[in-house]
Design a protein around this motif. Sequence first.
Motif, mmCIF file in Angstrom:
data_model
loop_
_atom_site.group_PDB
_atom_site.id
_atom_site.type_symbol
_atom_site.label_atom_id
_atom_site.label_comp_id
_atom_site.label_asym_id
_atom_site.label_seq_id
_atom_site.Cartn_x
_atom_site.Cartn_y
_atom_site.Cartn_z
ATOM 1 N N PHE A 51 2.796 11.313 12.241
ATOM 2 C CA PHE A 51 2.767 11.126 10.790
ATOM 3 C C PHE A 51 4.158 10.887 10.209
ATOM 4 C CE2 PHE A 51 3.032 12.835 6.494
ATOM 5 C CZ PHE A 51 1.965 12.218 5.847
ATOM 6 N N PHE A 52 5.112 11.766 10.560
ATOM 7 C CA PHE A 52 6.436 11.665 9.939
ATOM 8 C C PHE A 52 7.216 10.457 10.457
ATOM 9 C CE2 PHE A 52 5.396 16.138 9.189
ATOM 10 C CZ PHE A 52 5.611 16.191 7.820
ATOM 11 N N SER A 53 6.973 10.083 11.706
ATOM 12 C CA SER A 53 7.593 8.866 12.228
ATOM 13 C C SER A 53 7.100 7.656 11.447
ATOM 14 C CB SER A 53 7.265 8.713 13.715
ATOM 15 O OG SER A 53 7.711 7.461 14.198
ATOM 16 N N TYR A 54 5.793 7.622 11.191
ATOM 17 C CA TYR A 54 5.201 6.510 10.426
ATOM 18 C C TYR A 54 5.803 6.471 9.021
ATOM 19 C CZ TYR A 54 1.467 3.259 9.036
ATOM 20 O OH TYR A 54 0.760 2.161 8.609
ATOM 21 N N HIS A 99 -5.415 3.741 8.731
ATOM 22 C CA HIS A 99 -6.204 4.962 8.612
ATOM 23 C C HIS A 99 -5.720 5.805 7.433
ATOM 24 C CE1 HIS A 99 -8.054 3.972 12.391
ATOM 25 N NE2 HIS A 99 -6.866 3.867 12.962
ATOM 26 N N PHE A 100 -6.510 6.812 7.071
ATOM 27 C CA PHE A 100 -6.188 7.593 5.877
ATOM 28 C C PHE A 100 -4.844 8.306 6.010
ATOM 29 C CE2 PHE A 100 -6.528 11.501 3.259
ATOM 30 C CZ PHE A 100 -6.500 10.878 2.020
ATOM 31 N N SER A 101 -4.554 8.887 7.176
ATOM 32 C CA SER A 101 -3.270 9.586 7.337
ATOM 33 C C SER A 101 -2.103 8.615 7.142
ATOM 34 C CB SER A 101 -3.194 10.239 8.723
ATOM 35 O OG SER A 101 -3.244 9.266 9.748
ATOM 36 N N GLU A 102 -2.284 7.362 7.560
ATOM 37 C CA GLU A 102 -1.238 6.355 7.388
ATOM 38 C C GLU A 102 -1.101 5.951 5.922
ATOM 39 O OE1 GLU A 102 -2.960 3.634 10.110
ATOM 40 O OE2 GLU A 102 -1.846 4.387 11.839
ATOM 41 N N THR A 133 0.954 -0.591 -4.969
ATOM 42 C CA THR A 133 0.096 -0.582 -3.782
ATOM 43 C C THR A 133 -1.164 -1.404 -4.018
ATOM 44 O OG1 THR A 133 0.849 1.622 -3.130
ATOM 45 C CG2 THR A 133 -1.235 0.859 -2.185
ATOM 46 N N VAL A 134 -1.459 -2.280 -3.053
ATOM 47 C CA VAL A 134 -2.726 -3.020 -3.020
ATOM 48 C C VAL A 134 -3.459 -2.581 -1.754
ATOM 49 C CG1 VAL A 134 -3.835 -5.281 -2.814
ATOM 50 C CG2 VAL A 134 -1.841 -4.991 -4.308
ATOM 51 N N LEU A 135 -4.666 -2.070 -1.914
ATOM 52 C CA LEU A 135 -5.478 -1.664 -0.766
ATOM 53 C C LEU A 135 -6.547 -2.723 -0.528
ATOM 54 C CD1 LEU A 135 -6.372 0.336 1.403
ATOM 55 C CD2 LEU A 135 -7.751 1.495 -0.334
ATOM 56 N N HIS A 136 -6.522 -3.321 0.638
ATOM 57 C CA HIS A 136 -7.492 -4.372 0.965
ATOM 58 C C HIS A 136 -8.642 -3.751 1.738
ATOM 59 C CE1 HIS A 136 -7.586 -8.944 1.022
ATOM 60 N NE2 HIS A 136 -8.785 -8.564 1.451
ATOM 61 N N LEU A 163 -11.866 14.843 -2.009
ATOM 62 C CA LEU A 163 -10.784 14.994 -2.981
ATOM 63 C C LEU A 163 -9.488 14.303 -2.569
ATOM 64 C CD1 LEU A 163 -9.848 16.201 -5.654
ATOM 65 C CD2 LEU A 163 -9.282 18.324 -4.426
ATOM 66 N N PRO A 164 -8.999 14.474 -1.336
ATOM 67 C CA PRO A 164 -7.744 13.785 -0.963
ATOM 68 C C PRO A 164 -7.848 12.264 -1.092
ATOM 69 C CG PRO A 164 -8.307 15.460 0.660
ATOM 70 C CD PRO A 164 -9.497 15.321 -0.239
ATOM 71 N N HIS A 165 -9.015 11.709 -0.743
ATOM 72 C CA HIS A 165 -9.206 10.262 -0.853
ATOM 73 C C HIS A 165 -9.140 9.820 -2.316
ATOM 74 C CE1 HIS A 165 -10.425 9.523 3.360
ATOM 75 N NE2 HIS A 165 -10.897 10.755 3.293
#
Length: 381
Positions: free
Chosen positions: A72-75, A97-100, A117-120, A135-137
Amino acid sequence: MNSIQNKTVLHLTDYGAPYAGNFIASLSALEQLLAETGAKAVYVLPARAADRSWAQEMSKTHDVRFLKKGGFFSYLHQVRRLLKETNADILHEHFIHFSEKVAAWLAIKTCGHRVKTVLHLHNHFELPHSPLLRLPHMLYFRSVSRFVCCSESVAAHIIADGVPKERVRVAENAIAFKRLDSYDSSVRTSLRLPKQAKLALMFGYNFEVKGVDLAVEAVRLLRERDGLPVTLAIALSSHLDEVRLRICAQLCLSDVPDWILLLPPREDVSSYYHMADVFLSPSRQEGFCYSLIEAAYCRTPVLASAIDAQKDLALPKSAFFPPQDAQALSYALHRVLCEEHTASRTLALEEAGERVRQTYALSRWAERVCAAYAEIVPPIL
């Protein structure tokens, strides 16, 4: 479009498919349109894409960056560094993915300048049923300036989940039609089919979603009920062993019967469309079905389950059958495979091919995405 003049779009992707396909062709068309305003595109691909020949070729003529493997932190650190290096104005997310997504959101918050941010959404997005897990989403969704959806069905789905309609735009997927104009006409001969055999083609890497079981049952019915010599060819980009095992389990056999062929993927996918007597998409769910459009362009008759994302396509109404109904598919197959090859049938296939060519042009997709960008970035004064 003046507002995107001299802006930079960073495409953050998890795309490492065997072939560049329509996705990369679409992004290239978008980059060409952006260049007309002085804007530029940077492509961020996952580590596994670095070994793909298409990505290596692409990096020679485009600004392509490959992420390194890590957690996660590297990304987060890698994305933040790229945002800073490119001074990106828009982060356009594809397939991640969601974590990314969360890591990218944190990267934006800490990169030192404003980034939209644009989410495709290239397929339907399924939120968790639990309110706590949803909730996080929903909190992440609040950070997205525009949701670009590949079909009206995907857009309706995300709006029903609570995303404000004014932040949702539709850009139906586009097809790189030129790559379909060259094909190998000898592929069918190499399969050594029985002389009178009819060939039904489908893509089935996901057994359940793509409805492989429905196609298998429909063809079995045709062969046993009607005595029609039909071969089902299933092209697979992955999950070959799983599909093989599930077909054997469905038919209670120790091996796949000779009337079912499991084929590898081909970059010249047009060769598959041209060898087939009919193309099938009995899917239970789709965001947008590229292959139906490609097959129609190649003048191959198509049959598709009447799910929302497919029945909205610019295809003849006769192409559709009730979802999850193998018997209905078998009757539709019988109708198509037993049709006489008349001039009117040829004309209908020509008209269907021309209709999809005009509807799903790369330029049209690029214009819609650019319009979404223009809504969220302030013009340079």
